[in-house]
Design a protein around this motif. Sequence first.
Motif, PDB file in Angstrom:
ATOM      1  N   ILE A 226       0.844  -1.195   0.000  1.00  0.00           N
ATOM      2  CA  ILE A 226       0.000   0.000   0.000  1.00  0.00           C
ATOM      3  C   ILE A 226       0.879   1.245   0.000  1.00  0.00           C
ATOM      4  CG2 ILE A 226      -1.751   1.325   1.245  1.00  0.00           C
ATOM      5  CD1 ILE A 226      -2.750  -1.290   2.460  1.00  0.00           C
ATOM      6  N   HIS A 227       0.511   2.196  -0.829  1.00  0.00           N
ATOM      7  CA  HIS A 227       1.156   3.505  -0.880  1.00  0.00           C
ATOM      8  C   HIS A 227       0.129   4.513  -0.375  1.00  0.00           C
ATOM      9  CE1 HIS A 227       3.391   6.686  -3.529  1.00  0.00           C
ATOM     10  NE2 HIS A 227       3.116   7.135  -2.338  1.00  0.00           N
ATOM     11  N   PHE A 228       0.403   5.102   0.792  1.00  0.00           N
ATOM     12  CA  PHE A 228      -0.472   6.125   1.365  1.00  0.00           C
ATOM     13  C   PHE A 228      -0.056   7.464   0.773  1.00  0.00           C
ATOM     14  CE2 PHE A 228       0.036   2.715   4.473  1.00  0.00           C
ATOM     15  CZ  PHE A 228      -1.284   2.304   4.578  1.00  0.00           C
ATOM     16  N   ARG A 229      -0.988   8.140   0.106  1.00  0.00           N
ATOM     17  CA  ARG A 229      -0.656   9.333  -0.666  1.00  0.00           C
ATOM     18  C   ARG A 229      -1.133  10.626  -0.032  1.00  0.00           C
ATOM     19  NH1 ARG A 229       0.567   8.224  -5.986  1.00  0.00           N
ATOM     20  NH2 ARG A 229       0.712   6.005  -6.428  1.00  0.00           N
ATOM     21  N   ALA A 230      -2.231  10.593   0.719  1.00  0.00           N
ATOM     22  CA  ALA A 230      -2.788  11.805   1.322  1.00  0.00           C
ATOM     23  C   ALA A 230      -3.719  11.404   2.463  1.00  0.00           C
ATOM     24  CB  ALA A 230      -3.560  12.614   0.276  1.00  0.00           C
ATOM     25  N   GLU A 231      -3.941  12.339   3.366  1.00  0.00           N
ATOM     26  CA  GLU A 231      -4.884  12.070   4.448  1.00  0.00           C
ATOM     27  C   GLU A 231      -6.304  11.984   3.895  1.00  0.00           C
ATOM     28  OE1 GLU A 231      -3.680  13.884   8.628  1.00  0.00           O
ATOM     29  OE2 GLU A 231      -3.946  15.442   7.095  1.00  0.00           O
ATOM     30  N   LEU A 232      -7.068  11.112   4.511  1.00  0.00           N
ATOM     31  CA  LEU A 232      -8.479  10.980   4.174  1.00  0.00           C
ATOM     32  C   LEU A 232      -9.259  11.256   5.445  1.00  0.00           C
ATOM     33  CD1 LEU A 232     -10.700  10.248   2.156  1.00  0.00           C
ATOM     34  CD2 LEU A 232     -10.301   7.826   2.720  1.00  0.00           C
ATOM     35  N   LYS A 233     -10.211  12.161   5.353  1.00  0.00           N
ATOM     36  CA  LYS A 233     -10.964  12.604   6.534  1.00  0.00           C
ATOM     37  C   LYS A 233     -12.423  12.157   6.447  1.00  0.00           C
ATOM     38  CE  LYS A 233      -7.694  15.621   8.018  1.00  0.00           C
ATOM     39  NZ  LYS A 233      -7.223  15.874   9.326  1.00  0.00           N
ATOM     40  N   TRP A 234     -13.092  12.265   7.558  1.00  0.00           N
ATOM     41  CA  TRP A 234     -14.522  12.029   7.665  1.00  0.00           C
ATOM     42  C   TRP A 234     -15.184  13.364   7.903  1.00  0.00           C
ATOM     43  CZ3 TRP A 234     -17.837  13.170  11.708  1.00  0.00           C
ATOM     44  CH2 TRP A 234     -19.117  12.641  11.612  1.00  0.00           C
TER      45      TRP A 234
END
Length: 151
Positions: free
Chosen positions: A73-81
Motif C-alpha cells: 500500500i502507498h499512502f498518498r494523502a490524508e483521508l478525513k470524515w
Amino acid sequence: MNALTDLNANPQLEDFPYRLTDNVRFADLDPNQHVNNAVYATYFETGRVTLMKDRKFGLMPEGLAWIMVRLDIHFRAELKWPGGIEMGLGVSKFGRTSVTFDQVVFSEGRCVASSQSVSVLIDEVSRRPVPLTQEIKTNFEPWWRRGFKPA
C-alpha cells in the motif's frame, strides 16, 4: 505490458475498469482524526472480494478459492470524515497460479492511496495452488488495467 506497476506513479481513476463507491465511516478514524492506515486494507479488500465473489463474472469456479499472498500500500494523502470514496481495480499481471491487482482509493478527485496485491487460486480441499485456466484469464479481460496486455 506484463510488469509490476510503479506504485509511485500518478494513477488516474479511469485506468481502473472495476469501480465501487463507499463512504468514509467515523469508525475508520484514528486519534489523528484521519482514516487509519489499517482501514485502507479493508477498502482494497472490498474491491477485490466484490469483484471475485460475484459468480456472474466467472472468476471463482466451483471448488476453488482465492487467497491473498501479498499486499503493498502507498499512502498518498490524508483521508478525513465525513466523505465519500471511489475505489478502482485493474488486473496488472497474470502468474501461473496468481493474479496481480492494482487498486486505488480516490476522494474528491484525488488519489489518497494505491495498492498492489497478489491473489493465488487454490483448491478448496487440498489448499494447494491451481494453475489459471485460459477461461479464467479470459473472464478477467474486462478488468484489465488500462495499458495491460497479457504476455
